[in-house]
Design a protein around this motif. Structure first.
Motif, PDB file in Angstrom:
ATOM      1  N   TRP A  72      43.343  66.958  42.417  1.00  0.00           N
ATOM      2  CA  TRP A  72      43.873  68.327  42.345  1.00  0.00           C
ATOM      3  C   TRP A  72      44.195  68.840  43.750  1.00  0.00           C
ATOM      4  N   ARG A 236      37.431  70.019  34.067  1.00  0.00           N
ATOM      5  CA  ARG A 236      37.697  69.388  32.775  1.00  0.00           C
ATOM      6  C   ARG A 236      38.655  70.221  31.930  1.00  0.00           C
ATOM      7  N   ARG A 237      39.547  69.520  31.255  1.00  0.00           N
ATOM      8  CA  ARG A 237      40.550  70.185  30.423  1.00  0.00           C
ATOM      9  C   ARG A 237      39.919  71.005  29.308  1.00  0.00           C
ATOM     10  N   GLU A 238      38.767  70.557  28.803  1.00  0.00           N
ATOM     11  CA  GLU A 238      38.145  71.262  27.684  1.00  0.00           C
ATOM     12  C   GLU A 238      37.404  72.532  28.107  1.00  0.00           C
ATOM     13  N   ARG A 242      39.528  77.039  32.239  1.00  0.00           N
ATOM     14  CA  ARG A 242      40.076  76.193  33.292  1.00  0.00           C
ATOM     15  C   ARG A 242      41.293  76.822  33.970  1.00  0.00           C
ATOM     16  N   GLU A 243      42.223  77.341  33.202  1.00  0.00           N
ATOM     17  CA  GLU A 243      43.438  77.884  33.799  1.00  0.00           C
ATOM     18  C   GLU A 243      43.126  79.074  34.698  1.00  0.00           C
TER      19      GLU A 243
END
Length: 260
Positions: A72, A236-238, A242-243
């Motif tokens: 990232w 983690r996407r879950e 996250r955003e």
């Protein structure tokens, strides 16, 4: 992206070798303790950060709290070194030595740009100790702490990590002496802190207290406490928030190190 594996531990000569970026996770998992995996963007980096994953001193979570962060950062023009630190195994100085060497290496390698430390969970303890090193000239320019352990006092400590690091429980003045929370002063680098309110492993009150002490000392702090996510959410996407997290992190970094 360029990926270099660098030995940090004394006695291994500080050897370096380039490795394939596609092998980043495998290399990180296979590397022995005292290794830095340095991710560099194609152009000149606008900053550099040493990443200290968690793992409770039973292991080092090099994938989701190391490589995922590094990738990232590189995507945002920042060089990132994942520290596969040595586990204490009876000597609590070992992991801290690796983190401090990694931070120094980044300062020397990327002279002219700001350098920082990132730590997750018990890696947050190592990062905070490095951020508050003495003399102050050895400190990084910024610190990023995710659901960190900031003290060895009973109300903030992660007991399994403490036992693995020191071989016993710490109390009273000794616990305070081993706690970065009590090393905060006006020269502390600004901090970005993230934690979840429902963290059942490391109390989010530690991150709150750390931010409070920074502000009381006249140092900068940005505290982000999310309603849910538990412990170890990383990028983690879950992770439901996250955003919001990556947006706030990007804005804070731009304000702290400057935009491209």
């Amino acid at each position: 992206m360029k990926l270099t594996q660098i030995d940090l531990a004394e006695g291994r000569g500080g050897s370096q070798r380039e490795v394939s970026a596609s092998e980043a996770v495998a290399r990180a998992e296979e590397a022995c303790g005292g290794t830095l995996l340095l991710f560099e963007p194609d152009g000149a980096p606008r900053a550099a950060v040493a990443i200290c994953p968690g793992g409770g001193f039973g292991k080092v979570n090099t994938e989701h709290e190391g490589v995922a962060f590094a990738e990232w950062f590189v995507a945002h023009g920042i060089a990132a070194g994942v520290v596969k630190y040595r586990l204490p195994e009876g000597d609590p100085a070992l992991p801290q030595q690796d983190v401090e060497r990694a931070a120094e290496l980044l300062r020397n390698r990327f002279d002219g740009v700001k350098t920082g430390v990132l730590g997750a969970s018990i890696g947050g303890y190592l990062a905070a100790c490095a951020a508050l090193a003495q003399p102050a000239a050895r400190r990084p320019d910024f610190q990023l702490l995710f659901y960190p352990v900031v003290s060895m006092e009973e109300e903030f400590a992660h007991r399994p990590s403490m036992l693995r690091m020191f071989g016993r429980e710490l109390h009273g003045l000794e616990a305070k002496r081993r706690s970065p929370l009590y090393r905060i002063d006006r020269a502390a680098p600004p901090a970005f802190l993230a934690a979840a309110a429902d963290d059942g492993a490391v109390t989010p009150l530690g991150a709150c207290r750390y931010a409070e002490c920074l502000l009381a000392a006249g140092a900068g702090a940005a505290l982000h406490l999310y309603p849910s996510g538990g412990h170890g959410f990383g990028l983690r996407r879950e992770f439901a928030w996250r955003e919001a997290l990556v947006g706030e992190l990007r804005m804070w970094l731009d304000a702290t190190i400057g935009t491209v």
